[in-house]
Motif scaffolding. Structure first.
Motif, PDB file in Angstrom:
ATOM      1  N   GLY A  36       0.777  -1.286   0.114  1.00  0.00           N
ATOM      2  CA  GLY A  36      -0.074  -0.048   0.138  1.00  0.00           C
ATOM      3  C   GLY A  36       0.816   1.122  -0.193  1.00  0.00           C
ATOM      4  O   GLY A  36       0.537   2.376   0.405  1.00  0.00           O
ATOM      5  N   LEU A  37       1.885   1.263  -0.626  1.00  0.00           N
ATOM      6  CA  LEU A  37       2.887   2.461  -0.599  1.00  0.00           C
ATOM      7  C   LEU A  37       2.892   3.063  -1.813  1.00  0.00           C
ATOM      8  O   LEU A  37       3.792   3.585  -2.396  1.00  0.00           O
ATOM      9  CB  LEU A  37       4.286   1.968  -0.336  1.00  0.00           C
ATOM     10  CG  LEU A  37       4.570   1.535   1.201  1.00  0.00           C
ATOM     11  CD1 LEU A  37       5.440   0.516   1.189  1.00  0.00           C
ATOM     12  CD2 LEU A  37       4.585   2.488   2.339  1.00  0.00           C
ATOM     13  N   ILE A 116      10.621  -9.337   3.599  1.00  0.00           N
ATOM     14  CA  ILE A 116       9.002  -8.804   3.545  1.00  0.00           C
ATOM     15  C   ILE A 116       9.003  -8.384   4.886  1.00  0.00           C
ATOM     16  O   ILE A 116       8.255  -6.890   5.109  1.00  0.00           O
ATOM     17  CB  ILE A 116       8.228  -9.815   3.252  1.00  0.00           C
ATOM     18  CG1 ILE A 116       8.337 -10.435   1.730  1.00  0.00           C
ATOM     19  CG2 ILE A 116       6.751  -9.406   3.480  1.00  0.00           C
ATOM     20  CD1 ILE A 116       7.467 -11.425   1.347  1.00  0.00           C
ATOM     21  N   ARG A 117       9.013  -8.867   6.076  1.00  0.00           N
ATOM     22  CA  ARG A 117       8.866  -8.365   7.370  1.00  0.00           C
ATOM     23  C   ARG A 117       9.854  -7.009   7.623  1.00  0.00           C
ATOM     24  O   ARG A 117       9.141  -6.209   8.138  1.00  0.00           O
ATOM     25  CB  ARG A 117       9.114  -9.414   8.385  1.00  0.00           C
ATOM     26  CG  ARG A 117       8.123 -10.603   8.400  1.00  0.00           C
ATOM     27  CD  ARG A 117       8.399 -11.539   9.708  1.00  0.00           C
ATOM     28  NE  ARG A 117       9.604 -12.227   9.568  1.00  0.00           N
ATOM     29  CZ  ARG A 117       9.542 -13.377   9.145  1.00  0.00           C
ATOM     30  NH1 ARG A 117       8.553 -14.091   8.695  1.00  0.00           N
ATOM     31  NH2 ARG A 117      10.585 -13.998   8.972  1.00  0.00           N
ATOM     32  N   SER A 118      10.978  -7.096   7.215  1.00  0.00           N
ATOM     33  CA  SER A 118      11.820  -5.839   7.396  1.00  0.00           C
ATOM     34  C   SER A 118      11.360  -4.573   6.737  1.00  0.00           C
ATOM     35  O   SER A 118      11.321  -3.521   7.055  1.00  0.00           O
ATOM     36  CB  SER A 118      13.414  -6.286   6.993  1.00  0.00           C
ATOM     37  OG  SER A 118      13.861  -7.339   7.896  1.00  0.00           O
ATOM     38  N   ILE A 119      10.956  -5.083   5.467  1.00  0.00           N
ATOM     39  CA  ILE A 119      10.600  -3.680   4.429  1.00  0.00           C
ATOM     40  C   ILE A 119       9.301  -3.168   5.198  1.00  0.00           C
ATOM     41  O   ILE A 119       8.983  -2.078   5.163  1.00  0.00           O
ATOM     42  CB  ILE A 119      10.111  -4.275   3.156  1.00  0.00           C
ATOM     43  CG1 ILE A 119      11.404  -4.436   2.372  1.00  0.00           C
ATOM     44  CG2 ILE A 119       9.535  -3.147   2.416  1.00  0.00           C
ATOM     45  CD1 ILE A 119      12.584  -3.450   2.439  1.00  0.00           C
ATOM     46  N   GLY A 120       8.473  -3.970   5.728  1.00  0.00           N
ATOM     47  CA  GLY A 120       6.892  -3.728   6.274  1.00  0.00           C
ATOM     48  C   GLY A 120       7.427  -2.975   7.631  1.00  0.00           C
ATOM     49  O   GLY A 120       6.678  -1.619   7.943  1.00  0.00           O
ATOM     50  N   ASN A 121       8.335  -3.222   8.374  1.00  0.00           N
ATOM     51  CA  ASN A 121       8.812  -2.619   9.508  1.00  0.00           C
ATOM     52  C   ASN A 121       9.506  -1.152   9.314  1.00  0.00           C
ATOM     53  O   ASN A 121       8.739  -0.374   9.944  1.00  0.00           O
ATOM     54  CB  ASN A 121       9.653  -3.414  10.424  1.00  0.00           C
ATOM     55  CG  ASN A 121      10.177  -2.657  11.554  1.00  0.00           C
ATOM     56  OD1 ASN A 121       9.258  -2.314  12.164  1.00  0.00           O
ATOM     57  ND2 ASN A 121      11.522  -2.968  12.037  1.00  0.00           N
ATOM     58  N   ILE A 122      10.323  -1.124   8.240  1.00  0.00           N
ATOM     59  CA  ILE A 122      10.821   0.241   7.939  1.00  0.00           C
ATOM     60  C   ILE A 122       9.893   1.180   7.470  1.00  0.00           C
ATOM     61  O   ILE A 122       9.960   2.124   7.825  1.00  0.00           O
ATOM     62  CB  ILE A 122      11.733  -0.093   6.919  1.00  0.00           C
ATOM     63  CG1 ILE A 122      13.080  -0.744   7.549  1.00  0.00           C
ATOM     64  CG2 ILE A 122      12.288   1.081   6.415  1.00  0.00           C
ATOM     65  CD1 ILE A 122      14.022  -1.351   6.470  1.00  0.00           C
ATOM     66  N   GLU A 126       4.000  -2.938   8.833  1.00  0.00           N
ATOM     67  CA  GLU A 126       4.517  -4.135   9.629  1.00  0.00           C
ATOM     68  C   GLU A 126       3.248  -4.958   9.794  1.00  0.00           C
ATOM     69  O   GLU A 126       3.599  -6.256   9.335  1.00  0.00           O
ATOM     70  CB  GLU A 126       4.827  -3.606  10.927  1.00  0.00           C
ATOM     71  CG  GLU A 126       5.475  -5.059  11.590  1.00  0.00           C
ATOM     72  CD  GLU A 126       6.118  -4.836  12.852  1.00  0.00           C
ATOM     73  OE1 GLU A 126       7.012  -5.339  13.539  1.00  0.00           O
ATOM     74  OE2 GLU A 126       5.953  -3.584  13.490  1.00  0.00           O
ATOM     75  N   GLU A 127       2.082  -4.582   9.932  1.00  0.00           N
ATOM     76  CA  GLU A 127       0.787  -5.238  10.008  1.00  0.00           C
ATOM     77  C   GLU A 127       0.595  -6.041   8.791  1.00  0.00           C
ATOM     78  O   GLU A 127       0.323  -7.456   8.881  1.00  0.00           O
ATOM     79  CB  GLU A 127      -0.539  -4.804  10.656  1.00  0.00           C
ATOM     80  CG  GLU A 127      -1.570  -5.653  10.778  1.00  0.00           C
ATOM     81  CD  GLU A 127      -2.712  -4.845  11.588  1.00  0.00           C
ATOM     82  OE1 GLU A 127      -3.711  -5.394  11.237  1.00  0.00           O
ATOM     83  OE2 GLU A 127      -2.506  -3.681  12.058  1.00  0.00           O
ATOM     84  N   LYS A 128       0.564  -5.309   7.744  1.00  0.00           N
ATOM     85  CA  LYS A 128       0.244  -5.942   6.386  1.00  0.00           C
ATOM     86  C   LYS A 128       1.320  -6.705   6.164  1.00  0.00           C
ATOM     87  O   LYS A 128       1.007  -7.821   5.451  1.00  0.00           O
ATOM     88  CB  LYS A 128       0.257  -4.914   5.494  1.00  0.00           C
ATOM     89  CG  LYS A 128      -1.127  -4.029   5.424  1.00  0.00           C
ATOM     90  CD  LYS A 128      -1.240  -3.098   4.190  1.00  0.00           C
ATOM     91  CE  LYS A 128      -2.605  -2.491   4.144  1.00  0.00           C
ATOM     92  NZ  LYS A 128      -2.685  -1.551   2.680  1.00  0.00           N
ATOM     93  N   ALA A 129       2.605  -6.683   6.279  1.00  0.00           N
ATOM     94  CA  ALA A 129       3.892  -7.539   5.977  1.00  0.00           C
ATOM     95  C   ALA A 129       3.572  -8.867   6.696  1.00  0.00           C
ATOM     96  O   ALA A 129       3.930  -9.918   6.172  1.00  0.00           O
ATOM     97  CB  ALA A 129       5.142  -6.808   6.253  1.00  0.00           C
ATOM     98  N   ILE A 130       3.202  -8.874   7.785  1.00  0.00           N
ATOM     99  CA  ILE A 130       2.935  -9.963   8.861  1.00  0.00           C
ATOM    100  C   ILE A 130       1.840 -10.972   8.196  1.00  0.00           C
ATOM    101  O   ILE A 130       2.164 -11.879   7.958  1.00  0.00           O
ATOM    102  CB  ILE A 130       2.825  -9.687  10.180  1.00  0.00           C
ATOM    103  CG1 ILE A 130       4.145  -9.293  10.656  1.00  0.00           C
ATOM    104  CG2 ILE A 130       2.382 -10.861  10.922  1.00  0.00           C
ATOM    105  CD1 ILE A 130       3.808  -8.659  12.114  1.00  0.00           C
TER     106      ILE A 130
END
Length: 269
Positions: A36-37, A116-122, A126-130
Motif C-alpha cells: 500500500g505504498l 518482507i517483514r523488514s520492509i514492512g517494519n521500515i 508491519e501489520e500488512k507484511a506479517i
C-alpha cells in the motif's frame, strides 16, 4: 534517526516513516505496491513491470544494472531499496555515500520472509507484511503436503551460453517446492553448461526422465528454442515456465504455489 540492519548486516539510518522511496528491484517494487505504498514510491527501474500502473506512471531510474545515479540523487529519496545480486555493487556503494540504501540478499524462503517483514517494519506497514508472510507460508505448506513425487530437472536461465540455476539460489528452493530435483544443485550460482553436461547427468541418473525447464526471464525462452534444443538434447522433455514464479521473492510468492501445483498436474497428467 532509527538504525536498521539490512541483509548484508549493514547498519542503515532511515527516517522513521520514509516518504520518498526508490526501488531498484522488480520483485520488491511489486511488494511495495501490495503493502500500500503508492504515494511513497517515487522511482522504479525499467524492469519493474508490476504493477502495470506504476510501470506507466512512476519515474524510471534506469535498469537494475545500469542505474541513472544522477536522476536517483535528484529525486532526493529517503530510502533506496536494492539487492546484492540484482544490482551492481559499485553503483550501490556510490548511492550509499549520500543516501540510505537498504540491501536485500535472498537465497531461500527464510530470506524472503525476513525481507518482507523488514520492509514492512521500515515503511510503517508491519501489520500488512506479517499478514502477507502468514498467507505465503500457509500456501506453501499446503503445496508441500500435496506434492510428493519429485521429477529430475534442469532450469535454464540463459542461452548462448547456456546457463542453469545452481543450488545456492532462490530458484533452486522454488524448484524443490514445485516438485523438481535440481540436477545442478551441487553447482554454485548460475553455472555455464553444455548439452554434454546434461547428457552426462541423465546417464548418471540411470537414464531417468529429465525435464528441461526454460524460464521466461532473464532470457525469454520460447517455443522456437525448444525446437532448437531438441536437436542437441534428443529424448528430453521441455517445458516453458514463468520465471517470475520461480525467482521473484516479494509478494508474488503468494501466487506461486497455485502456479506450481498447476505445473505439477500438467506434467503428471
Amino acid at each position: 534517526m532509527p538504525v536498521y540492519t539490512d541483509q548484508l548486516m549493514r547498519s542503515v539510518q532511515i527516517p522513521s516513516i520514509p516518504k520518498k522511496i526508490i526501488s531498484l528491484v522488480p520483485s520488491q517494487t511489486e511488494l511495495l505496491f501490495d503493502l500500500g505504498l503508492n504515494n511513497e514510491v517515487i522511482g522504479i527501474t525499467k524492469f519493474c513491470i508490476h504493477p502495470a500502473i506504476w510501470f506507466r506512471t512512476k519515474t524510471r531510474v534506469g535498469g537494475t544494472k545500469n542505474l541513472d545515479l544522477e536522476k536517483i540523487r535528484n529525486l532526493q529519496p529517503d530510502l533506496v531499496i536494492a539487492n546484492r545480486e540484482e544490482n551492481v555493487e559499485e553503483q550501490i556503494n556510490l548511492l550509499a555515500r549520500d543516501l540510505p540504501v537498504w540491501i536485500s540478499d535472498i537465497n531461500d524462503m527464510n530470506g524472503a520472509m525476513s525481507m518482507i517483514r523488514s520492509i514492512g517494519n521500515i515503511t510503517g506497514k508491519e501489520e500488512k507484511a506479517i499478514e502477507l508472510c502468514n498467507s505465503i507460508e500457509k500456501e506453501f505448506n499446503q503445496l508441500k503436503a500435496v506434492i510428493q513425487n519429485k521429477k529430475q530437472a534442469v532450469y535454464f536461465i540463459w542461452k548462448d551460453p547456456l546457463m542453469a540455476a545452481g543450488g545456492d539460489t532462490f530458484i533452486n528452493e522454488m524448484m524443490e517446492y514445485a516438485g523438481f530435483i535440481n540436477l545442478f544443485k551441487n553447482k554454485a550460482r548460475y553455472p555455464v553448461i553444455s548439452a554434454d553436461d546434461i547428457l552426462s547427468l541423465r546417464s548418471a541418473s540411470n537414464g531417468g526422465n529429465v525435464l528441461i525447464l526454460l524460464s521466461s526471464e532473464p532470457y525469454p525462452f520460447g517455443q522456437k528454442h525448444i525446437e532448437e534444443l531438441k536437436e542437441q538434447l534428443p529424448g528430453f522433455q521441455f517445458l516453458l515456465v514463468d520465471g517470475e514464479m520461480f525467482s521473484w521473492y516479494g509478494s508474488r510468492l503468494e501466487k506461486a504455489p497455485a502456479y506450481f501445483l498447476n505445473l505439477h498436474n500438467q506434467i503428471t497428467a
